[in-house]
Structures are given as C-alpha cells and as structure tokens.
Design a protein around this motif. Structure first.
Motif, PDB file in Angstrom:
ATOM      1  N   ARG A   1       0.956  -0.704   0.493  1.00 21.17           N
ATOM      2  CA  ARG A   1       0.022   0.132   0.096  1.00 21.17           C
ATOM      3  C   ARG A   1       1.111   1.193  -0.036  1.00 21.17           C
ATOM      4  N   LEU A   2       0.690   1.751  -1.268  1.00 16.67           N
ATOM      5  CA  LEU A   2       1.337   3.270  -1.141  1.00 16.67           C
ATOM      6  C   LEU A   2       0.906   4.715  -0.982  1.00 16.67           C
ATOM      7  N   MET A   3       1.581   5.658  -0.305  1.00 20.77           N
ATOM      8  CA  MET A   3       0.408   6.340   0.946  1.00 20.77           C
ATOM      9  C   MET A   3       1.547   7.672   0.522  1.00 20.77           C
ATOM     10  N   VAL A   4       0.788   9.291  -0.527  1.00 26.74           N
ATOM     11  CA  VAL A   4       1.373   9.954  -0.494  1.00 26.74           C
ATOM     12  C   VAL A   4       0.530  11.141   1.054  1.00 26.74           C
TER      13      VAL A   4
ATOM     14  N   LEU B   1       2.986  17.396  -3.984  1.00 28.77           N
ATOM     15  CA  LEU B   1       2.860  15.790  -3.158  1.00 28.77           C
ATOM     16  C   LEU B   1       4.054  16.738  -1.980  1.00 28.77           C
ATOM     17  N   ILE B   2       4.046  15.512  -0.711  1.00 26.54           N
ATOM     18  CA  ILE B   2       4.917  16.534   0.005  1.00 26.54           C
ATOM     19  C   ILE B   2       5.594  15.308   1.046  1.00 26.54           C
ATOM     20  N   ALA B   3       5.028  14.371   0.930  1.00 29.83           N
ATOM     21  CA  ALA B   3       4.929  13.165   2.082  1.00 29.83           C
ATOM     22  C   ALA B   3       5.247  11.661   1.408  1.00 29.83           C
ATOM     23  N   SER B   4       5.474  10.914   1.319  1.00 31.15           N
ATOM     24  CA  SER B   4       5.403   9.519   1.122  1.00 31.15           C
ATOM     25  C   SER B   4       5.888   8.831   2.225  1.00 31.15           C
ATOM     26  N   GLY B   5       4.863   7.243   1.614  1.00 29.05           N
ATOM     27  CA  GLY B   5       5.228   6.610   2.324  1.00 29.05           C
ATOM     28  C   GLY B   5       4.961   4.738   2.163  1.00 29.05           C
ATOM     29  N   TYR B   6       5.617   3.819   2.191  1.00 28.74           N
ATOM     30  CA  TYR B   6       4.460   2.647   1.919  1.00 28.74           C
ATOM     31  C   TYR B   6       4.276   0.998   3.049  1.00 28.74           C
ATOM     32  N   ALA B   7       3.691   0.815   3.028  1.00 31.94           N
ATOM     33  CA  ALA B   7       3.223  -0.774   3.813  1.00 31.94           C
ATOM     34  C   ALA B   7       4.154  -2.037   3.029  1.00 31.94           C
TER      35      ALA B   7
ATOM     36  N   TYR C   1       9.185   9.681   3.822  1.00 29.16           N
ATOM     37  CA  TYR C   1      10.038  11.071   3.104  1.00 29.16           C
ATOM     38  C   TYR C   1       8.982  12.155   3.204  1.00 29.16           C
ATOM     39  N   VAL C   2       9.122  12.693   3.813  1.00 28.60           N
ATOM     40  CA  VAL C   2       8.943  14.589   4.535  1.00 28.60           C
ATOM     41  C   VAL C   2      10.059  14.941   3.210  1.00 28.60           C
ATOM     42  N   VAL C   3       8.645  16.415   3.066  1.00 28.22           N
ATOM     43  CA  VAL C   3       9.543  17.331   2.697  1.00 28.22           C
ATOM     44  C   VAL C   3      10.427  18.472   2.898  1.00 28.22           C
ATOM     45  N   PRO C   4      11.666  18.744   3.555  1.00 23.96           N
ATOM     46  CA  PRO C   4      11.674  19.361   4.674  1.00 23.96           C
ATOM     47  C   PRO C   4      11.304  20.356   5.668  1.00 23.96           C
TER      48      PRO C   4
END
Length: 243
Positions: free
Chosen positions: A16-19, A26-32, A53-56
């Motif tokens: 599952r990919l989430m943004v 897009l400012i952040a992402s992550g997957y499980a 990841y989250v943009v600074p």
C-alpha cells in the motif's frame, strides 16, 4: 524515484503506497509491504514500512504520523499485527518521530568496512553501458552530432562504440523497444545513463534550444542540479552537476 518501481507498487496487492498532498504538490510518502516473518519469530507476517519521506519545509507538522497511521490501518485490515522499519542510528529526529508514533528499538545492525589489499584488488579501467537501438546509424548521429561523442569502433552493421572525455557507450542494433516501455520510463523518471557535468545550466540552455527531446527540465534537487533528455530510442539520459 528511480529506485522504486512505482507502477508495480500501485498494483501489487501486498503493498500500500500512501502520499500526502498540499495544494496539488506531493509533500510526503510512505509504503507498507507485507513480508513473511522469520521462522523463529512469533508472527508469520509483518508489514515493512519504506519510502518514508517528508519534504524539509513540512517536517515537524505531523505529516509523517498521518502517513504511518494510514499504513497502520491498512495493515490491520490485512490481519497484520506488527509493523517494522529501518532507520539509521544517527538519524535522531527520525528515531524520535517513530518512537512518538509507537515504534520501539528492536535490533541494532552492525557493520565493519574492510580494505582489500591493493595487490589483490582488481583495477577498473572504465565502464561501457550497452544500449539496444533500433537504427545504429541514427543513434550514432544523435550521440556524435548532438552530444559531441566520436565513433571509437564499428563492427559490421549492428555494433559500435562511441566515446567522449574518456567515457564510452556501446550501441547494438536490435528490435526497437516497445512504446509502452518508453512511456513507462518517461512517467517514472527511469534514467538509463547519468553524466556528471560542470556548468549544467549552460549545457541545458544549449540542448533545450535545439530539437532535443527534453524529458525533465533543469531542476534543483537535494544532491545537485539536473535535467533529462531522451535519445531516439527512448533511453533517458540525465546530466547532473552535484553540489
């Protein structure tokens, strides 16, 4: 994004990919990703979190926590009762954020770099990527006429080597890559070759003013300034000036 196969991640049932998006950006992402647990663990499967990841400019605002919460809920729906992730030991801000989200330290992976004695270490003299092309003469014309390469050798009518500044590329004529593959590379920023250059802005200005197919305009990234072009067969070539 070259490291991740985004198209596969979007369709794979075990991922599952989430943004997170703000005003269309897009400012952040992550997957499980569901993985099989080791035979000596209590759980049979767990969900591994990655691409976190989250943009600074948006860090410290709880965005990463929202991504984790959404991935956690998805994992629960899949009957997964444990989340896992990796983080560098000296990344204290990330460790603090994950602990605040409920993670605990579990295992420290240790490493030691070894130096191979010079007498036994092979010496690399160069590297020549091989590109499969549909028209050898057309490709030679592109790399020599547009990018300033010269022909180093040519074997019959299907194989050639071109070079510039001590670097070389081999070209082999074969069936043209399918259009779907070329479009996939463009959509997912799949880079086939990266050239490290100086004065990348001047190089971009010159190529952009010509008939070259610019895939990614000049942009600034955390590691440097870069732009991408495409050759006649759809290979994506990156030019990077590192900071």
């Amino acid at each position: 994004m070259n490291y991740y196969d985004i198209r596969y991640m979007l369709s794979a049932p075990e991922i599952r990919l989430m943004v997170a998006e703000l005003d269309g950006v897009l400012i952040a992402s992550g997957y499980a990703r569901i993985e099989k647990g080791r035979h000596y663990l209590k759980h049979t499967h767990h969900a591994y979190l990655g691409f976190m990841y989250v943009v600074p400019e948006h860090r410290g605002k709880g965005v990463n926590r929202l991504i984790i919460e959404a991935l956690k809920n998805w994992a629960i729906e899949q009957n997964i009762n444990e989340l896992r992730l990796d983080v560098y030991y000296d990344n204290q801000p990330a460790i603090a954020a994950y602990e605040k989200a409920g993670f605990i330290k579990h295992l420290i992976e240790m490493r030691m770099g070894l130096t191979i004695p010079a007498a036994t270490r092979p010496s690399l003299k160069g590297m020549s990527p091989l590109l499969l092309v549909s028209d050898l003469d057309r490709s030679i014309g592109f790399y020599t006429g547009v990018l300033g390469f010269s022909v180093q050798f040519r074997y019959e009518d299907f194989y050639a080597g071109i070079g510039r500044d001590g670097y070389s590329i081999h070209l082999k004529q074969t069936a043209q890559p399918p259009a779907a593959d070329r479009e996939y590379k463009r959509e997912n920023e799949h880079v086939d070759i990266t050239f490290s250059v100086a004065a990348v802005g001047d190089l971009y200005a010159g190529l952009a003013a010509s008939s070259v197919d610019v895939v990614q305009p000049l942009r600034e990234m955390p590691y440097g300034r870069e732009f991408y072009i495409s050759d006649p067969d759809g290979y994506i070539i990156a030019f990077l000036e590192e900071f």
